[in-house]
Design a protein around this motif. Structure first.
Motif, PDB file in Angstrom:
ATOM      1  N   TYR A  79       1.131  -1.242   0.178  1.00  0.00           N
ATOM      2  CA  TYR A  79      -0.105   0.365  -0.295  1.00  0.00           C
ATOM      3  C   TYR A  79       0.712   0.937   0.019  1.00  0.00           C
ATOM      4  O   TYR A  79       2.319   1.423   0.184  1.00  0.00           O
ATOM      5  CB  TYR A  79      -0.596  -0.009   1.267  1.00  0.00           C
ATOM      6  CG  TYR A  79      -0.304  -0.409   2.896  1.00  0.00           C
ATOM      7  CD1 TYR A  79       0.163   1.170   3.675  1.00  0.00           C
ATOM      8  CD2 TYR A  79       0.288  -1.274   3.158  1.00  0.00           C
ATOM      9  CE1 TYR A  79       0.664   1.354   4.478  1.00  0.00           C
ATOM     10  CE2 TYR A  79       0.821  -1.362   4.153  1.00  0.00           C
ATOM     11  CZ  TYR A  79       0.915  -0.431   4.572  1.00  0.00           C
ATOM     12  OH  TYR A  79       1.972   0.038   5.959  1.00  0.00           O
ATOM     13  N   ASP A  80       0.507   2.771  -0.197  1.00  0.00           N
ATOM     14  CA  ASP A  80       0.434   4.101  -0.237  1.00  0.00           C
ATOM     15  C   ASP A  80       0.091   5.319  -0.272  1.00  0.00           C
ATOM     16  O   ASP A  80      -0.834   5.005  -1.290  1.00  0.00           O
ATOM     17  CB  ASP A  80       1.422   4.080  -1.744  1.00  0.00           C
ATOM     18  CG  ASP A  80       2.347   4.883  -1.361  1.00  0.00           C
ATOM     19  OD1 ASP A  80       2.479   6.169  -0.625  1.00  0.00           O
ATOM     20  OD2 ASP A  80       3.023   5.793  -2.947  1.00  0.00           O
ATOM     21  N   PHE A  81      -0.204   4.874   0.856  1.00  0.00           N
ATOM     22  CA  PHE A  81      -2.013   5.893   1.006  1.00  0.00           C
ATOM     23  C   PHE A  81      -1.582   7.577   1.251  1.00  0.00           C
ATOM     24  O   PHE A  81      -0.111   7.737   1.850  1.00  0.00           O
ATOM     25  CB  PHE A  81      -2.608   5.287   2.495  1.00  0.00           C
ATOM     26  CG  PHE A  81      -3.091   4.252   2.337  1.00  0.00           C
ATOM     27  CD1 PHE A  81      -3.410   3.484   1.152  1.00  0.00           C
ATOM     28  CD2 PHE A  81      -3.142   2.892   3.818  1.00  0.00           C
ATOM     29  CE1 PHE A  81      -4.346   2.735   1.470  1.00  0.00           C
ATOM     30  CE2 PHE A  81      -3.519   1.961   3.818  1.00  0.00           C
ATOM     31  CZ  PHE A  81      -4.458   1.392   2.702  1.00  0.00           C
ATOM     32  N   VAL A  82      -2.702   8.155   1.661  1.00  0.00           N
ATOM     33  CA  VAL A  82      -2.433   9.397   1.581  1.00  0.00           C
ATOM     34  C   VAL A  82      -3.412   9.443   2.619  1.00  0.00           C
ATOM     35  O   VAL A  82      -4.004   8.714   3.720  1.00  0.00           O
ATOM     36  CB  VAL A  82      -3.262  10.560   0.805  1.00  0.00           C
ATOM     37  CG1 VAL A  82      -3.136  11.841   1.504  1.00  0.00           C
ATOM     38  CG2 VAL A  82      -2.660  10.500  -0.548  1.00  0.00           C
ATOM     39  N   GLU A  83      -1.873   9.837   4.135  1.00  0.00           N
ATOM     40  CA  GLU A  83      -2.503   9.743   5.126  1.00  0.00           C
ATOM     41  C   GLU A  83      -2.935  10.984   5.860  1.00  0.00           C
ATOM     42  O   GLU A  83      -2.211  11.996   5.382  1.00  0.00           O
ATOM     43  CB  GLU A  83      -1.061   9.839   6.124  1.00  0.00           C
ATOM     44  CG  GLU A  83      -0.034   8.455   5.998  1.00  0.00           C
ATOM     45  CD  GLU A  83       0.780   8.287   7.046  1.00  0.00           C
ATOM     46  OE1 GLU A  83       1.455   9.401   7.512  1.00  0.00           O
ATOM     47  OE2 GLU A  83       1.341   7.025   7.487  1.00  0.00           O
ATOM     48  N   VAL A  84      -3.655  11.127   6.290  1.00  0.00           N
ATOM     49  CA  VAL A  84      -4.489  12.417   6.786  1.00  0.00           C
ATOM     50  C   VAL A  84      -4.433  12.137   8.175  1.00  0.00           C
ATOM     51  O   VAL A  84      -4.987  12.155   9.294  1.00  0.00           O
ATOM     52  CB  VAL A  84      -6.544  12.024   6.429  1.00  0.00           C
ATOM     53  CG1 VAL A  84      -6.940  13.117   7.018  1.00  0.00           C
ATOM     54  CG2 VAL A  84      -6.755  12.736   5.250  1.00  0.00           C
ATOM     55  N   TYR A  85      -3.675  13.612   8.584  1.00  0.00           N
ATOM     56  CA  TYR A  85      -3.535  13.839  10.259  1.00  0.00           C
ATOM     57  C   TYR A  85      -4.916  13.675  11.052  1.00  0.00           C
ATOM     58  O   TYR A  85      -5.187  14.944  10.662  1.00  0.00           O
ATOM     59  CB  TYR A  85      -2.408  14.598   9.732  1.00  0.00           C
ATOM     60  CG  TYR A  85      -1.107  14.251   9.387  1.00  0.00           C
ATOM     61  CD1 TYR A  85       0.171  13.489   9.912  1.00  0.00           C
ATOM     62  CD2 TYR A  85      -0.671  14.208   8.234  1.00  0.00           C
ATOM     63  CE1 TYR A  85       1.199  12.781  10.189  1.00  0.00           C
ATOM     64  CE2 TYR A  85       0.554  14.087   8.029  1.00  0.00           C
ATOM     65  CZ  TYR A  85       1.394  13.268   8.748  1.00  0.00           C
ATOM     66  OH  TYR A  85       2.414  12.536   7.770  1.00  0.00           O
ATOM     67  N   GLY A  86      -4.380  13.211  12.384  1.00  0.00           N
ATOM     68  CA  GLY A  86      -5.536  13.751  13.159  1.00  0.00           C
ATOM     69  C   GLY A  86      -6.458  12.999  13.504  1.00  0.00           C
ATOM     70  O   GLY A  86      -8.027  13.713  13.665  1.00  0.00           O
ATOM     71  N   LYS A  87      -6.856  12.325  12.063  1.00  0.00           N
ATOM     72  CA  LYS A  87      -8.207  11.515  11.931  1.00  0.00           C
ATOM     73  C   LYS A  87      -7.776  10.046  11.747  1.00  0.00           C
ATOM     74  O   LYS A  87      -6.657   9.037  11.528  1.00  0.00           O
ATOM     75  CB  LYS A  87      -8.733  11.474  10.205  1.00  0.00           C
ATOM     76  CG  LYS A  87      -8.774  13.516  10.110  1.00  0.00           C
ATOM     77  CD  LYS A  87     -10.247  13.867  10.964  1.00  0.00           C
ATOM     78  CE  LYS A  87     -10.002  15.273  10.513  1.00  0.00           C
ATOM     79  NZ  LYS A  87     -11.543  16.103  11.086  1.00  0.00           N
ATOM     80  N   PRO A  88      -9.191   9.499  12.969  1.00  0.00           N
ATOM     81  CA  PRO A  88      -9.266   7.965  12.316  1.00  0.00           C
ATOM     82  C   PRO A  88      -9.358   7.409  11.136  1.00  0.00           C
ATOM     83  O   PRO A  88     -10.795   7.475  11.337  1.00  0.00           O
ATOM     84  CB  PRO A  88     -10.183   7.404  13.432  1.00  0.00           C
ATOM     85  CG  PRO A  88     -11.051   8.691  13.728  1.00  0.00           C
ATOM     86  CD  PRO A  88     -10.079   9.776  12.981  1.00  0.00           C
ATOM     87  N   THR A  89      -8.844   6.108  10.762  1.00  0.00           N
ATOM     88  CA  THR A  89      -9.831   5.844   9.049  1.00  0.00           C
ATOM     89  C   THR A  89     -11.460   5.149  10.096  1.00  0.00           C
ATOM     90  O   THR A  89     -10.530   4.559  11.154  1.00  0.00           O
ATOM     91  CB  THR A  89      -8.472   4.088   8.680  1.00  0.00           C
ATOM     92  OG1 THR A  89      -7.573   5.022   8.452  1.00  0.00           O
ATOM     93  CG2 THR A  89      -9.727   3.164   8.382  1.00  0.00           C
TER      94      THR A  89
END
Length: 307
Positions: A79-89
């Motif tokens: 995988y290679d995701f765009v990480e969205v900071y301060g948010k939970p999957t």
């Protein structure tokens, strides 16, 4: 290479009940387990079982990133995701009742995606995807990612010239048809929504196939119907004991695209996909299946050309 794009990923929390779910009662759990959620992720797992190189793209939250990454690692998903900071999957809750086939699925909406996040995803796609690749976009869209964004994503992929597969629903599916992607997998009710007819759903399938190379319509336990190159085929589904049907359609799509990328015949692609989906519903989680056992089930699958 095949890329799967899961715009609204989820972590599946499997809740195994003692007995059956009853209102007004304290429903006790036998155990809790975790699995990877998201239709594109399920597709990636199926591709892995066919030995086809793939990578999962999309968004993920940083708050519970370690939990998601562990599941992906256990499943062997690159995988290679765009990480969205301060948010939970987000999490999905899959309720499995004792001695009852099937499942009850409850899902969270997911975190809000910003234009900045979307731009980062588009940049990854621009750098990675080549003309000879396949891209599968599957599942729901998250808050903040609207139809205009989906249209831009599809147009970006069309410009690259790669094979575009979409396992979407509702307005997102309509947009995929409008743009003219290479593969869709609606169910029989969604076909009627796309092209209303007098009840004969073969006619709208044929109409859709004028724009889309592969139209596969899911019929549940009755199998599927596929339209390609001016021909319509009916595909049977093996009879198996149902445990958890969550993810069966994703398994079908992932296996079909993997087989197609290996230049297998249409009949081989369809029969193996049907067999793998049937094998998958016999497991507790939403991804696991055994490719060797599926190949045995494949002998029970018929692919019949309709006049």
């Amino acid at each position: 290479m095949i890329y799967t794009i899961t715009l609204n990923p989820t972590i599946d929390r499997l809740l195994f009940l003692e007995g059956t779910l009853t209102k007004g009662k304290n429903n006790r759990l036998r155990k809790v387990a975790y699995d990877i959620g998201g239709k594109g992720h399920h597709g990636s797992y199926a591709m892995n079982q066919s030995g086809v190189k793939n990578q999962a793209l999309g968004f993920s939250g940083t708050i519970n990133a370690s939990k998601l990454e562990k599941i992906l690692s256990d499943k062997g998903i690159n995988y290679d995701f765009v990480e969205v900071y301060g948010k939970p999957t987000r999490e999905s809750y899959v309720i499995l009742e004792e001695k009852v086939g099937g499942s009850i699925l409850i899902t969270e909406k997911g975190f809000n995606i910003t234009d900045y996040d979307i731009g980062l995803l588009f940049e990854k796609i621009e750098h990675k995807v080549q003309r000879e690749d396949m891209v599968l976009i599957a599942g729901s869209v998250p808050p903040g990612f609207d139809l205009h964004d989906l249209e831009n994503l599809l147009k970006q992929l069309k410009k690259i010239g790669c094979f575009i597969a979409c396992d979407l629903s509702g307005e997102a599916l309509k947009k995929a048809v409008e743009i003219g992607v290479d593969f869709i997998k609606p169910n029989q009710f969604e076909v009627q929504e796309l092209i209303p007819s007098d009840g004969n759903f073969l006619e709208p399938i044929k109409e859709l196939s004028k724009k889309i190379k592969y139209v596969i319509v899911s019929l549940g336990k009755d199998g599927s119907v596929c339209s390609h190159a001016g021909e319509v085929h009916q595909v049977s589904a093996p009879t198996v004991e149902l445990v958890n049907d969550t993810g069966a359609g994703d398994c079908f799509v992932g296996t079909f695209l993997a087989s197609l990328s290996l230049s297998k015949s249409l009949a081989e692609c369809l029969s193996l996909a049907s067999a793998c989906a049937a094998n998958q519903v016999q497991y507790n989680d939403s991804t696991t299946f055994n490719i060797k056992d599926a190949r045995k089930l494949q002998k029970e699958v018929t692919v019949k050309k309709l006049s």
